[in-house]
Design an enzyme around this catalytic site. Structure first.
Site, mmCIF file in Angstrom:
data_model
loop_
_atom_site.group_PDB
_atom_site.id
_atom_site.type_symbol
_atom_site.label_atom_id
_atom_site.label_comp_id
_atom_site.label_asym_id
_atom_site.label_seq_id
_atom_site.Cartn_x
_atom_site.Cartn_y
_atom_site.Cartn_z
ATOM 1 N N HIS A 123 9.604 16.455 76.141
ATOM 2 C CA HIS A 123 8.998 15.424 76.994
ATOM 3 C C HIS A 123 9.890 15.145 78.199
ATOM 4 C CE1 HIS A 123 11.648 13.990 73.944
ATOM 5 N NE2 HIS A 123 11.678 12.748 74.379
ATOM 6 N N ASP A 148 12.792 6.007 80.485
ATOM 7 C CA ASP A 148 12.404 5.219 79.320
ATOM 8 C C ASP A 148 11.552 6.121 78.453
ATOM 9 O OD1 ASP A 148 12.879 2.565 78.181
ATOM 10 O OD2 ASP A 148 10.709 2.562 77.963
ATOM 11 N N LYS A 183 20.985 11.324 76.329
ATOM 12 C CA LYS A 183 20.102 11.499 77.498
ATOM 13 C C LYS A 183 20.906 12.066 78.668
ATOM 14 C CE LYS A 183 16.824 7.592 77.039
ATOM 15 N NZ LYS A 183 16.413 6.356 77.741
ATOM 16 N N PHE A 204 19.160 14.150 68.932
ATOM 17 C CA PHE A 204 19.530 12.753 68.672
ATOM 18 C C PHE A 204 18.288 11.979 68.236
ATOM 19 C CE2 PHE A 204 17.821 10.433 72.390
ATOM 20 C CZ PHE A 204 17.501 11.489 73.230
ATOM 21 N N GLY A 205 18.496 10.703 67.968
ATOM 22 C CA GLY A 205 17.362 9.807 67.681
ATOM 23 C C GLY A 205 16.451 10.323 66.573
HETATM 24 P P1 ITT Z 1 18.905 3.617 77.996
HETATM 25 O O1 ITT Z 1 17.893 2.509 77.988
HETATM 26 O O2 ITT Z 1 20.291 3.190 78.371
HETATM 27 O O3 ITT Z 1 18.429 4.820 78.786
HETATM 28 P P2 ITT Z 1 18.107 3.909 75.204
HETATM 29 O O4 ITT Z 1 18.529 4.819 74.103
HETATM 30 O O5 ITT Z 1 18.066 2.425 74.913
HETATM 31 O O6 ITT Z 1 19.063 4.178 76.475
HETATM 32 P P3 ITT Z 1 15.234 3.885 75.570
HETATM 33 O O7 ITT Z 1 15.136 2.419 75.676
HETATM 34 O O8 ITT Z 1 14.438 4.732 76.532
HETATM 35 O O9 ITT Z 1 16.731 4.398 75.765
HETATM 36 O O10 ITT Z 1 14.893 4.305 74.090
HETATM 37 C C1 ITT Z 1 14.667 5.620 73.799
HETATM 38 C C2 ITT Z 1 14.731 5.832 72.288
HETATM 39 O O11 ITT Z 1 13.645 6.699 71.922
HETATM 40 C C3 ITT Z 1 15.992 6.569 71.910
HETATM 41 O O12 ITT Z 1 17.060 5.678 71.626
HETATM 42 C C4 ITT Z 1 15.524 7.356 70.698
HETATM 43 O O13 ITT Z 1 15.502 6.530 69.582
HETATM 44 C C5 ITT Z 1 14.087 7.705 71.081
HETATM 45 N N1 ITT Z 1 14.035 8.989 71.804
HETATM 46 C C6 ITT Z 1 13.751 9.180 73.134
HETATM 47 N N2 ITT Z 1 13.823 10.466 73.455
HETATM 48 C C7 ITT Z 1 14.179 11.128 72.331
HETATM 49 C C8 ITT Z 1 14.439 12.476 72.041
HETATM 50 O O14 ITT Z 1 14.405 13.415 72.963
HETATM 51 N N3 ITT Z 1 14.762 12.775 70.787
HETATM 52 C C9 ITT Z 1 14.835 11.841 69.824
HETATM 53 N N4 ITT Z 1 14.636 10.534 70.012
HETATM 54 C C10 ITT Z 1 14.313 10.171 71.274
#
Ligand code: ITT
Length: 190
Positions: free
Chosen positions: A175, A67, A12, A147-148
């Site tokens: 998004h 978030d 992020k 990622f993710g």
């Molecule tokens: P912070 O709370 O420290 O910001 P986090 O990774 O825990 O980090 P979130 O609670 O917002 O953040 O969870 C977001 C999750 O959603 C992230 O870990 C991914 O699994 C998914 N995600 C969000 N945006 C994404 C993207 O652009 N591409 C792929 N997966 C995404």
């Protein structure tokens, strides 16, 4: 203007810094801050606020928190706000493997990513900016970027998954890009 970027998610940080290029952001790494905020909210908004509020109270500076998550129609909105901790381990590959497993016999593949930015300004007022992108859950993971859940999020208009798009391309349409563009418009308007 110094804005604290309240996230421990390094991907992020990279995306947000690239999109916000002319703004100065201080990351939690820059601040050597390893505090974790518990995400006890019931919505993206509540969780974004909790993260932004924590660091605003600590540093008395403007803060942005993101978030975000993936919402799958056929799974009644799962994983949604639980996207980061969908599987037991919370490992990103385990997360999307579990999602693919849960979608095994499901034909309706519609899903969307959501990003809610909470910006708390210098006087402590919260402002929210949201972005959403619709897509489909691919049957197999594809691509090496991002990622993710990016390897399983298929964009029909690009005929590619998010993970097959180089970061400059994802950062134009994601998004997160949509939410941050709204934030930039707001900052420019005040
Ligand atoms: P912070 O709370 O420290 O910001 P986090 O990774 O825990 O980090 P979130 O609670 O917002 O953040 O969870 C977001 C999750 O959603 C992230 O870990 C991914 O699994 C998914 N995600 C969000 N945006 C994404 C993207 O652009 N591409 C792929 N997966 C995404």
């Amino acid at each position: 203007m110094n804005i604290i970027l309240a996230t421990h998610n390094k991907n992020k940080v990279i995306e947000i810094r690239n999109i916000l290029n002319s703004y100065t952001v201080l990351t939690l790494d820059d601040l050597n801050d390893f505090d974790e905020v518990e995400e006890t909210g019931k919505s993206f908004r509540e969780n974004a606020f909790l993260k932004a509020e924590f660091y605003h109270k600590k540093y008395h500076l403007p803060v942005i928190a993101d978030d975000s998550g993936l919402t799958v129609d056929a799974l009644n909105g799962e994983p949604g706000i639980y996207s980061a901790r969908y599987s037991k381990s919370g490992d990103p590959v385990e997360n999307y493997k579990l999602l693919l497993e849960n979608m095994k016999n499901i034909e309706d593949r519609r899903a969307h990513f959501n990003c809610t930015i909470c910006y708390i300004d210098a006087i402590g007022s919260p402002h929210y900016f949201e972005g959403e992108i619709k897509g489909l859950i691919n049957h197999d993971p594809l691509g090496k970027f991002g990622f993710g859940y990016d390897p399983i999020f298929y964009l029909p208009q690009k005929n590619k998954t998010f993970a097959e798009l180089p970061s400059e391309e994802k950062n134009k349409i994601s998004h997160r890009a949509i939410a941050i563009a709204k934030f930039i418009d707001y900052i420019k308007s005040i």
